[in-house]
Enzyme design. Sequence first.
Site, short mmCIF file in Angstrom:
data_model
loop_
_atom_site.label_atom_id
_atom_site.label_comp_id
_atom_site.label_asym_id
_atom_site.label_seq_id
_atom_site.Cartn_x
_atom_site.Cartn_y
_atom_site.Cartn_z
CD1 TRP A 1 -1.09 6.39 0.94
CD2 TRP A 1 0.36 5.18 -0.24
NE1 TRP A 1 -0.79 5.27 1.68
CE2 TRP A 1 0.10 4.51 0.98
CE3 TRP A 1 1.26 4.61 -1.14
CZ2 TRP A 1 0.70 3.30 1.32
CZ3 TRP A 1 1.86 3.40 -0.81
CH2 TRP A 1 1.58 2.75 0.40
CG ASN B 1 2.21 -18.22 -6.21
OD1 ASN B 1 2.27 -18.88 -7.23
ND2 ASN B 1 3.09 -18.34 -5.23
CD1 TRP C 1 -1.66 0.20 1.85
CD2 TRP C 1 -3.33 -1.24 1.57
NE1 TRP C 1 -2.44 0.25 2.99
CE2 TRP C 1 -3.47 -0.63 2.85
CE3 TRP C 1 -4.29 -2.19 1.19
CZ2 TRP C 1 -4.50 -0.93 3.74
CZ3 TRP C 1 -5.33 -2.50 2.06
CH2 TRP C 1 -5.43 -1.87 3.32
CD1 TRP D 1 -4.11 -6.64 -2.31
CD2 TRP D 1 -2.58 -5.13 -2.91
NE1 TRP D 1 -4.07 -6.62 -3.68
CE2 TRP D 1 -3.14 -5.69 -4.08
CE3 TRP D 1 -1.61 -4.15 -3.04
CZ2 TRP D 1 -2.75 -5.31 -5.36
CZ3 TRP D 1 -1.21 -3.76 -4.32
CH2 TRP D 1 -1.78 -4.34 -5.45
CD1 TRP E 1 -2.27 -16.13 3.15
CD2 TRP E 1 -0.53 -15.98 4.55
NE1 TRP E 1 -1.91 -14.80 3.21
CE2 TRP E 1 -0.83 -14.68 4.07
CE3 TRP E 1 0.53 -16.14 5.44
CZ2 TRP E 1 -0.12 -13.56 4.46
CZ3 TRP E 1 1.24 -15.01 5.82
CH2 TRP E 1 0.91 -13.74 5.34
#
Length: 457
Positions: free
Chosen positions: A296, A331, A349, A372, A268
């Site tokens: 938002w 995590n 975000w 994110w 990742w």
Amino acid sequence: MTAPVLVWLRRDLRLADQPALCAAASEGPVIPVFVLDDETPGDRKLGGASRWWLHHSLEALGRSLGRHHSKLILRRGESVAELVKLARQTGAKSVHAIAHYEPWWRAAEETLAARLDLHIHDGNYLLSPGAVTTGAGTPFKIYTPFAKAAMQRLPEREPLDEPALTSPATWPKSDDLADWNLLPSKPDWAAGLRKDWACGEAAAQDSLDEFLHVAADYERDRNLPSVEGTSRLSPHLHFGEISPTQVWNAVAMRRGEGVSSFRGELLWRDYAQTVIWQFPDYAERSYRDEFRSFSWRRSAADLKAWQQGRTGYPIVDAGMRQLWHTGWMHNRVRMIAASFLIKHLLIDWREGERWFWDTLVDADYANNAVNWQWVAGSGVDANLFTRIMAPLTQSPKFDAAGYIREWVPELADLSDDDIHDPPDDRRGSYPAKIIGHREARERALEAYRAMKSAAGR
């Protein structure tokens, strides 16, 4: 006498499996240099937690170089200008460095290559971006096929030993690390970091050795915040105190589902670099066009409550308090806390990404942005926005009672049944929920439907 060679260090603060250092050592006397760069255009200044870690990592590297009768030269300023100045002062004709893929570092490498003989080496990732491609020859955008293709190539090599270093006849001047003021003074918020972490190459190897004993159980334990089941290698990998090749090859000696899962986590990191290599502004704008018009909410009070761990949702607040105290968050809880900010509070975000950038000791431009946007549903490879994590369900599902007791001590006396969602009359000084889960979910889905409707016009 042979001209010295500069080794430009950034997030590769180790001696073992350091290809740039090894290549430079084969050419002549080596001058390792680290430039604290808060001036390069487009560069993100390191957050507070990262600066704390950097101070201690540089100290450790300086001690390691001293054992090789070498030194770490410290300079502060714009990287290219400082390296060109140092080359002129020392007579160095070439520079070796490990490749970095943040947009500002790619630009700096290009500029430096036009001024000096720059040699760039792979070494911070298992594979460089573009090393594996789709059947059409293009870079991967989706993680799963990327990981499958990368797995066919790994491991590519064995880790390199520490090189024998030769010193120059004269050492150039160096800044004093203490003068950089990387550590907090007043208030001293780093007590938890000092308690929780040891920095440097030796500490990274110790963390790897400890993890190897529990790697087989990683698939199960990594999701349990009350259990020490993760590797805690992320800041060591981020600062290059240990290489992913060293870690990959070490865990290859172990077997089990946990080892496969952990390898996926290492891949990742590579995947995230591939994303920012293709989309350099990934941390600044949503990849999916429709999210660029998402409505938002702007609420300084709600954002502050989330940052301070005062949302009224124990699993979220435990994670945010752990982050502030230790510079790290489990995590599984990172996903829950990120989802809460985005979907329960409908806060952009990027506000969360910036907070993590400042408070995480493992804050990484690529990983942070990719993670994110994955949670937000706005990324190139992302979870659906409509999959809204329910903190009150996630908490008992992953047995977080002990974790909550540690980080939300005002609830420590509650039973395992009550601690995940305390009754109103048992909350004491702990705040009420900032918003109800059902209300938050409906509000988020309505905002999503409005975005989709606007996009379809």
